[in-house]
Design an enzyme around this catalytic site. Structure first.
Site, PDB file in Angstrom:
ATOM      1  N   HIS A  19     -58.993   0.012   2.825  1.00  0.00           N
ATOM      2  CA  HIS A  19     -59.239   1.013   3.864  1.00  0.00           C
ATOM      3  C   HIS A  19     -60.727   1.319   4.009  1.00  0.00           C
ATOM      4  O   HIS A  19     -61.530   1.060   3.099  1.00  0.00           O
ATOM      5  CB  HIS A  19     -58.475   2.309   3.548  1.00  0.00           C
ATOM      6  N   GLU A  92     -51.992   3.895  -3.628  1.00  0.00           N
ATOM      7  CA  GLU A  92     -52.970   3.909  -4.709  1.00  0.00           C
ATOM      8  C   GLU A  92     -52.361   4.562  -5.946  1.00  0.00           C
ATOM      9  O   GLU A  92     -51.323   5.222  -5.896  1.00  0.00           O
ATOM     10  CB  GLU A  92     -54.226   4.669  -4.237  1.00  0.00           C
TER      11      GLU A  92
END
Length: 205
Positions: A19, A92
């Site tokens: 990202h 994550e």
């Protein structure tokens, strides 16, 4: 409309993108499951990544359950006319008590944080989720640096911390024929140049 080929993520080549810069990245803070948004720089990085992928024949994009991956995918999705596949199992790592703390307080990438996921539990979660993803191909997995490291670990690269910047794009390619020993994959940039993946001294335990 031509029929799309469905395939498991780990059955063949796939693109990977970290990202764009998040607000916590900008502050050098730990943000595992903290649902940080992109910074202004991150938004520009996401737009630049979409331009890099303009000539790539993507037919699906996978994002995690965290908003920073959705924001990073938006320019690509708009350009390709796609709707994302959402897989929270690729989120994550949960950094427990270290969530939101300065990165300087984290002893190591592979440290097991109080109240969070151990490295092995995290890597197992990522691998299980990756094994169950089935999407039209070619596909892009847009996730996190931890997701990237966990996939490499489970592919046999060991505990590594390759430098993958925000909004960086790479491709995972299976090696044919598969080697008798070592990882059966390589990671290359969009020009096809292999990425150097070696353990750092601090993480070789």
């Amino acid at each position: 409309m031509a029929m799309q080929t469905m395939r498991g993520l780990l059955d063949g080549p796939f693109y990977f993108m970290r990202h764009g810069e998040s607000t916590t990245n900008a502050k050098d803070h730990v943000a595992g499951l903290t649902d940080a948004h992109l910074s202004e720089i991150g938004l520009r990085q996401a737009a630049d990544a979409a331009e890099q992928l303009r000539g790539t024949d993507l037919v699906s994009v996978i994002v995690t359950g965290l908003y920073r991956t959705h924001q990073s995918a938006m320019p690509i999705l708009e350009q390709k006319g796609l709707t994302p596949f959402v897989e929270p199992g690729l989120n994550e790592r949960d950094w427990g008590e270290l969530e939101g703390r300065p990165l300087s307080e984290r002893p190591s990438t592979f440290y097991d944080p109080p109240g969070g996921e151990t490295w092995d539990a995290f890597a197992d979660r990522i691998w299980r989720a990756a094994q169950h993803v089935r999407v039209p191909v070619p596909t892009l997995l847009l996730a996190h640096s931890g997701t990237f490291r966990a996939i490499l670990y489970k592919m046999g690269f060991g505990k590594v911390r390759p430098q993958l910047g925000n909004a960086a794009l790479v491709e995972f390619r299976p090696l044919t024929p598969a080697p008798a020993e070592g990882p059966a994959w390589e990671v290359v940039d969009l020009a096809g140049v292999p990425m150097e993946i070696t353990p750092l001294k601090e993480d070789m335990t």
